[in-house]
Write a protein that holds these residues in place. Structure first.
Motif, PDB file in Angstrom:
ATOM      1  N   ALA A  35      43.477  31.150  28.590  1.00  0.00           N
ATOM      2  CA  ALA A  35      42.546  32.233  28.265  1.00  0.00           C
ATOM      3  C   ALA A  35      41.125  31.703  28.080  1.00  0.00           C
ATOM      4  O   ALA A  35      40.151  32.334  28.516  1.00  0.00           O
ATOM      5  CB  ALA A  35      43.002  32.957  27.009  1.00  0.00           C
ATOM      6  N   GLU A  37      39.812  29.154  29.544  1.00  0.00           N
ATOM      7  CA  GLU A  37      39.286  28.846  30.873  1.00  0.00           C
ATOM      8  C   GLU A  37      38.879  30.125  31.605  1.00  0.00           C
ATOM      9  O   GLU A  37      37.826  30.183  32.249  1.00  0.00           O
ATOM     10  CB  GLU A  37      40.345  28.083  31.683  1.00  0.00           C
ATOM     11  CG  GLU A  37      39.908  27.644  33.056  1.00  0.00           C
ATOM     12  CD  GLU A  37      39.027  26.395  33.043  1.00  0.00           C
ATOM     13  OE1 GLU A  37      38.802  25.825  34.128  1.00  0.00           O
ATOM     14  OE2 GLU A  37      38.560  25.998  31.960  1.00  0.00           O
ATOM     15  N   VAL A  38      39.706  31.155  31.497  1.00  0.00           N
ATOM     16  CA  VAL A  38      39.394  32.432  32.138  1.00  0.00           C
ATOM     17  C   VAL A  38      38.094  33.004  31.578  1.00  0.00           C
ATOM     18  O   VAL A  38      37.210  33.447  32.335  1.00  0.00           O
ATOM     19  CB  VAL A  38      40.546  33.437  31.936  1.00  0.00           C
ATOM     20  CG1 VAL A  38      40.138  34.833  32.412  1.00  0.00           C
ATOM     21  CG2 VAL A  38      41.798  32.975  32.691  1.00  0.00           C
ATOM     22  N   TYR A  41      34.907  31.418  32.901  1.00  0.00           N
ATOM     23  CA  TYR A  41      34.495  31.824  34.245  1.00  0.00           C
ATOM     24  C   TYR A  41      34.229  33.321  34.354  1.00  0.00           C
ATOM     25  O   TYR A  41      33.753  33.787  35.390  1.00  0.00           O
ATOM     26  CB  TYR A  41      35.526  31.349  35.278  1.00  0.00           C
ATOM     27  CG  TYR A  41      35.362  29.869  35.544  1.00  0.00           C
ATOM     28  CD1 TYR A  41      34.492  29.418  36.519  1.00  0.00           C
ATOM     29  CD2 TYR A  41      36.021  28.930  34.760  1.00  0.00           C
ATOM     30  CE1 TYR A  41      34.301  28.063  36.742  1.00  0.00           C
ATOM     31  CE2 TYR A  41      35.836  27.572  34.965  1.00  0.00           C
ATOM     32  CZ  TYR A  41      34.968  27.150  35.955  1.00  0.00           C
ATOM     33  OH  TYR A  41      34.764  25.804  36.157  1.00  0.00           O
ATOM     34  N   MET A  42      34.466  34.041  33.298  1.00  0.00           N
ATOM     35  CA  MET A  42      34.053  35.444  33.252  1.00  0.00           C
ATOM     36  C   MET A  42      32.653  35.590  32.646  1.00  0.00           C
ATOM     37  O   MET A  42      31.837  36.379  33.126  1.00  0.00           O
ATOM     38  CB  MET A  42      35.046  36.272  32.424  1.00  0.00           C
ATOM     39  CG  MET A  42      36.401  36.472  33.078  1.00  0.00           C
ATOM     40  SD  MET A  42      37.499  37.538  32.112  1.00  0.00           S
ATOM     41  CE  MET A  42      36.737  39.125  32.389  1.00  0.00           C
ATOM     42  N   ALA A 223      49.509  32.556  32.839  1.00  0.00           N
ATOM     43  CA  ALA A 223      48.225  32.933  33.425  1.00  0.00           C
ATOM     44  C   ALA A 223      48.102  34.453  33.340  1.00  0.00           C
ATOM     45  O   ALA A 223      49.073  35.148  33.023  1.00  0.00           O
ATOM     46  CB  ALA A 223      48.133  32.455  34.873  1.00  0.00           C
ATOM     47  N   PRO A 224      46.930  35.010  33.616  1.00  0.00           N
ATOM     48  CA  PRO A 224      46.776  36.470  33.519  1.00  0.00           C
ATOM     49  C   PRO A 224      47.548  37.213  34.603  1.00  0.00           C
ATOM     50  O   PRO A 224      47.937  36.652  35.622  1.00  0.00           O
ATOM     51  CB  PRO A 224      45.258  36.673  33.717  1.00  0.00           C
ATOM     52  CG  PRO A 224      44.642  35.347  33.472  1.00  0.00           C
ATOM     53  CD  PRO A 224      45.662  34.335  33.890  1.00  0.00           C
ATOM     54  N   PRO A 263      37.748  33.821  37.832  1.00  0.00           N
ATOM     55  CA  PRO A 263      38.348  33.598  36.506  1.00  0.00           C
ATOM     56  C   PRO A 263      39.877  33.569  36.531  1.00  0.00           C
ATOM     57  O   PRO A 263      40.500  32.733  35.875  1.00  0.00           O
ATOM     58  CB  PRO A 263      37.826  34.784  35.685  1.00  0.00           C
ATOM     59  CG  PRO A 263      36.572  35.197  36.365  1.00  0.00           C
ATOM     60  CD  PRO A 263      36.838  34.981  37.824  1.00  0.00           C
ATOM     61  N   LEU A 264      40.482  34.490  37.298  1.00  0.00           N
ATOM     62  CA  LEU A 264      41.943  34.521  37.372  1.00  0.00           C
ATOM     63  C   LEU A 264      42.484  33.301  38.102  1.00  0.00           C
ATOM     64  O   LEU A 264      43.517  32.737  37.724  1.00  0.00           O
ATOM     65  CB  LEU A 264      42.400  35.802  38.073  1.00  0.00           C
ATOM     66  CG  LEU A 264      41.985  37.131  37.435  1.00  0.00           C
ATOM     67  CD1 LEU A 264      42.588  38.295  38.206  1.00  0.00           C
ATOM     68  CD2 LEU A 264      42.406  37.190  35.977  1.00  0.00           C
ATOM     69  N   GLY A 267      42.438  30.458  35.831  1.00  0.00           N
ATOM     70  CA  GLY A 267      43.551  30.556  34.900  1.00  0.00           C
ATOM     71  C   GLY A 267      44.863  30.106  35.507  1.00  0.00           C
ATOM     72  O   GLY A 267      45.652  29.395  34.870  1.00  0.00           O
TER      73      GLY A 267
END
Length: 395
Positions: A35, A37-38, A41-42, A223-224, A263-264, A267
């Motif tokens: 999360a 890391e996501v 990048y968001m 991951a998401p 971002p995903l 992740g």
């Protein structure tokens, strides 16, 4: 930005918290490290990986490339063989429907799969059946496994594709992917593996070089939701002859157009790297949870659905004689979150096609409960689970 720990999510309701979560096969919680890391990048590195004229785009592109390496490393593939998708369902569709044009052009219209596949495989196969393809669906044995010899016996000169899942999403039974790959050594048929439940849990079997197409899903791994990949391995210098399902943009080697969700993807890359680094300790922890749960349910006469010697350490499918699964889920709802089958078909309230195909009696099929857990699972209230189910047995 730092994301808080998810440990409170899995606490027992006996402490006044939410029910313990044991439905990882439906979806796993996002690992806090993933999360973070996501979110980076968001909120900070939000560039478009396709933008080549500034550093924002370059940073995004570099992270996508690193994620390809992280995903590829887990399955011993090459980074440029990783095609990012929205998840395993899209990957399965791209693998199966994407081969149709080649099958039609080459006169190879026979496909072998199994009766216990996920709907993400069975429904695309139905589509191809309507287009004139001959679909052979192999039954499992009583333990829920489809023997490699059954695949060998079904092979024909015009077989285009063999599609077999690595781990069944309902029973947790591990299919003999390496043996099936060996059967295909002297045959040109493409081998597609639905690895949604296996990616990050089984390492060596998914690294077999004879697997041509491997579908993976991020949200089963921490991951998401909304990110996955299709690993399309070369044979020599030749890539699988896939035709895209969508057009416009040319991203992902022309097979999956659209702006990359950096971002995903970041992740998924982080989750893949963590799964590889922590594989041994995760397996050991999962084995201990499974043993404790089986021991707690044994006095209730629990019947294990699926060969216990061939099931993954993170899944237990069990029936308690005389107990209906819907009643059990209601009785356990404040204790633990569990399911009675695939989340993708749970609203249909139909008997499990997986357990039915294995020949289980109807009462066991209707009473089946699926418990599944992951690396974030720590305190499983096994005694309370057994106590609640025992109350149903006594009614």
């Amino acid at each position: 930005m730092t994301v808080a720990s998810t440990s409170d999510t899995f606490a027992s309701s006996s402490t006044g918290a939410r029910p313990a979560y044991l439905d990882f096969n439906a979806t796993a919680p996002v690992d806090p490290r993933v999360a973070n890391e996501v979110m980076r990048y968001m909120l900070q590195e939000f560039g478009n990986a396709g933008s080549r004229t500034h550093t924002y785009g370059q940073v995004a592109k570099e992270r996508v490339n690193r994620a390809r390496q992280e995903v590829a490393a887990l399955v011993a593939a090459k980074p440029d063989e990783v095609i990012f998708t929205s998840g395993a369902t899209e990957s399965d569709n791209l693998a199966i429907l994407g081969l149709a044009r080649h099958g039609e052009a080459s006169g190879r219209r026979h496909i072998i799969s199994t009766q216990i596949e996920h709907k993400a495989v069975l429904e695309p196969l139905e589509v191809l059946g309507g287009r004139g393809f001959d679909i052979t669906l192999l039954p499992p044995d009583e333990g829920g496994r489809v023997p490699a010899e059954s695949v060998r016996a079904a092979l024909r000169p015009d077989t285009l594709l063999v599609s077999v899942m690595a781990i069944n999403n309902e029973t947790g039974v591990i299919q003999p992917i390496e043996e099936i790959a060996s059967v295909l050594t002297e045959h040109d048929a493409f081998l597609h593996v639905d690895g949604a439940q296996a990616f990050g849990k089984l390492v060596q079997p998914l690294q077999h070089p004879r697997i041509d197409l491997l579908a993976i899903s991020g949200h089963k791994l921490g991951a998401p939701k909304g990110i996955g990949a299709l690993v399309a391995r070369r044979r020599g210098y030749k890539r699988p002859p896939l035709t895209p399902l969508m057009y416009g943009g040319g991203q992902e080697r022309g097979l999956r157009p659209g702006t990359l969700p950096v971002p995903l993807i970041a992740g998924l890359g982080t989750a893949s790297a963590l799964a590889l680094d922590e594989a041994d300790e995760r397996t050991a922890a999962a084995v201990a949870i499974k043993a404790k749960l089986i021991e707690a349910l044994r006095p209730l006469g629990a019947v294990l659905n699926g060969d216990p010697d061939r099931t993954v350490a993170t899944t237990l499918n069990v029936s308690i004689p005389g107990v209906d699964s819907e009643a059990a889920i209601v009785a356990l709802k404040d204790v633990v979150a569990v399911s009675n089958g695939s989340a993708c078909t749970s609203q249909s309230y139909e008997p499990s096609h997986v357990l039915t195909a294995a020949g289980l009696p109807r009462e066991l099929v209707e009473g089946a409960l699926r418990f599944s857990w992951g690396p974030d699972t720590t305190d499983v209230p096994t005694d309370l689970i057994a106590e609640r189910l025992l109350q149903l047995v006594r009614r």
